[in-house]
Design an enzyme around this catalytic site. Structure first.
Site, mmCIF file in Angstrom:
data_model
loop_
_atom_site.group_PDB
_atom_site.id
_atom_site.type_symbol
_atom_site.label_atom_id
_atom_site.label_comp_id
_atom_site.label_asym_id
_atom_site.label_seq_id
_atom_site.Cartn_x
_atom_site.Cartn_y
_atom_site.Cartn_z
ATOM 1 N N HIS A 1 0.752 -1.212 -0.164
ATOM 2 C CA HIS A 1 -0.305 -0.031 0.024
ATOM 3 C C HIS A 1 1.100 1.366 0.085
ATOM 4 O O HIS A 1 0.396 2.245 -0.435
ATOM 5 C CB HIS A 1 -0.945 -0.067 1.274
ATOM 6 C CG HIS A 1 -2.066 -1.171 1.073
ATOM 7 N ND1 HIS A 1 -2.680 -1.566 2.018
ATOM 8 C CD2 HIS A 1 -2.534 -1.635 -0.087
ATOM 9 C CE1 HIS A 1 -3.497 -2.449 1.726
ATOM 10 N NE2 HIS A 1 -3.209 -2.535 0.593
ATOM 11 N N HIS B 1 -6.826 -8.500 -8.125
ATOM 12 C CA HIS B 1 -7.556 -9.243 -7.076
ATOM 13 C C HIS B 1 -7.871 -8.383 -5.867
ATOM 14 O O HIS B 1 -7.105 -8.173 -5.081
ATOM 15 C CB HIS B 1 -6.148 -10.235 -6.616
ATOM 16 C CG HIS B 1 -5.854 -11.210 -7.336
ATOM 17 N ND1 HIS B 1 -4.858 -10.794 -8.808
ATOM 18 C CD2 HIS B 1 -5.865 -12.375 -7.693
ATOM 19 C CE1 HIS B 1 -4.787 -11.892 -9.189
ATOM 20 N NE2 HIS B 1 -5.266 -13.105 -8.980
ATOM 21 N N SER C 1 -6.616 -2.043 -0.747
ATOM 22 C CA SER C 1 -6.087 -1.545 -1.745
ATOM 23 C C SER C 1 -7.409 -0.683 -2.743
ATOM 24 O O SER C 1 -7.159 0.254 -3.196
ATOM 25 C CB SER C 1 -5.600 -2.538 -2.842
ATOM 26 O OG SER C 1 -4.634 -2.958 -2.225
ATOM 27 N N GLU D 1 -13.074 -9.386 -8.699
ATOM 28 C CA GLU D 1 -13.020 -10.158 -7.408
ATOM 29 C C GLU D 1 -14.152 -11.328 -7.743
ATOM 30 O O GLU D 1 -15.081 -11.025 -8.210
ATOM 31 C CB GLU D 1 -13.237 -9.404 -6.309
ATOM 32 C CG GLU D 1 -13.273 -10.240 -4.772
ATOM 33 C CD GLU D 1 -12.185 -10.899 -4.794
ATOM 34 O OE1 GLU D 1 -12.328 -12.242 -4.627
ATOM 35 O OE2 GLU D 1 -11.204 -10.229 -4.487
ATOM 36 N N ASP E 1 -2.093 -8.853 -7.187
ATOM 37 C CA ASP E 1 -1.384 -9.262 -6.021
ATOM 38 C C ASP E 1 -2.215 -10.737 -5.616
ATOM 39 O O ASP E 1 -2.757 -10.820 -4.712
ATOM 40 C CB ASP E 1 -1.748 -8.336 -4.750
ATOM 41 C CG ASP E 1 -2.968 -7.896 -4.494
ATOM 42 O OD1 ASP E 1 -3.806 -8.064 -5.282
ATOM 43 O OD2 ASP E 1 -2.976 -7.455 -3.195
#
Length: 294
Positions: free
Chosen positions: A19, A42, A100, A118, A175
């Site tokens: 982050h 993701h 995120s 997602e 990620d």
């Protein structure tokens, strides 16, 4: 496929590294008036409650974001982590942690676009709710600028379909959980495809540092770096790693095939913004003082 739940790990040292890097890139993108496109492959739930029983069970946020804030309040902090702490602080004051997607929404302006991918049912449900909420700021709350799109799809299928976007200035954040060995080859193929189709994008890949998967990690990073040098528009690549332990102090149990293994994490960035490497080096040096197990 859906075994990984980020709620157990939100706010840990790996999240902090990711982050800080994400915030530095986003802050740089907003320095110019030109719009940009963000793609988070993701995404996860977006924001997390610090009293979530899953987060409390692992206690990883205590050794991550909470330790960082405590250290920063006592000792100050460098410019490279200032913006991240500024944004995150308002969530922590409300017992929340901004993931995120929340950080990405925070930086969106009119004309900018954010695509959140997602597939996990629980994370997707939470993401849809959280993406409608106001952002927390020094002034209280504000609405998200720009447009936010949520994609209920396989990460790499959606990523392939979304690139290149109409607005070709922007960032792809990737990620994966890296729970399976195949994740290394899948993400390599996916990001090579992104680079081929959208070669002006900043591509940021988070990865875990695992003693037992050194070869897979090295091969993935080398292949991506080499691919970035190809074509009519070759790019620079940088690697930034935070190690939780000195190499001679890694616990033996973290070298075994089962149990907890992550001794640190890294960010690999293709086509990095100007001075990102120097800023990340400064941030990692600070994290080594604030969070590292010596």
């Amino acid at each position: 496929m859906f075994s990984y739940q980020h709620e157990y790990h939100a706010g840990n040292h790996a999240d902090v590294l990711k982050h800080i890097c994400l915030t530095l890139i986003l802050d740089g993108l907003t320095k110019k008036d030109k719009p940009f496109t963000l793609i988070d492959s993701h995404a996860g739930a977006g924001r997390f409650s610090l009293d979530d029983e899953r987060l409390l069970k692992t206690g990883e946020a205590t050794g991550g974001i909470l330790s960082l804030v405590q250290y920063a309040e006592k000792n100050g902090f460098p410019p490279s982590v200032a913006r991240y702490l500024e944004v995150e602080k308002k969530y922590l004051e409300k017992g929340l942690y901004a993931g995120s997607p929340e950080l990405e929404r925070f930086f969106l302006r009119n004309g900018d676009s954010l695509h959140l991918i997602e597939k996990h049912p629980q994370a997707l449900s939470s993401l849809k709710v959280n993406a409608e909420k106001n952002l927390l700021t020094d002034g209280g709350e504000k609405k998200c600028g720009g447009k936010c799109f949520i994609h209920d799809e396989d990460s790499y299928t959606a990523l392939n379909a979304l690139v290149p976007p109409q607005i070709k200035r922007g960032l792809v954040l990737c990620d994966p959980s890296f729970e399976e060995r195949s994740d290394y080859t899948k993400v390599t193929a996916a990001l090579k495809n992104v680079r081929k189709k959208w070669n002006t994008a900043v591509i940021a890949l988070w990865y875990p540092i695992l003693e037992r998967k050194k070869n897979e990690t090295a091969q993935m990073l080398a292949e991506l770096e080499d691919f970035g040098k190809l074509g009519v528009n070759p790019c620079e690549s940088i690697k930034c790693e935070f190690h939780l332990f000195d190499s001679e102090n890694i616990p033996e149990e973290m070298k075994k095939e089962d149990g907890s293994h992550m001794t640190g994490s890294g960010m690999f960035i293709m086509n990095p913004p100007w001075q990102l490497k120097e800023k990340m080096e400064e941030a990692i040096h600070y994290l080594e003082t604030a969070l590292k197990n010596k």
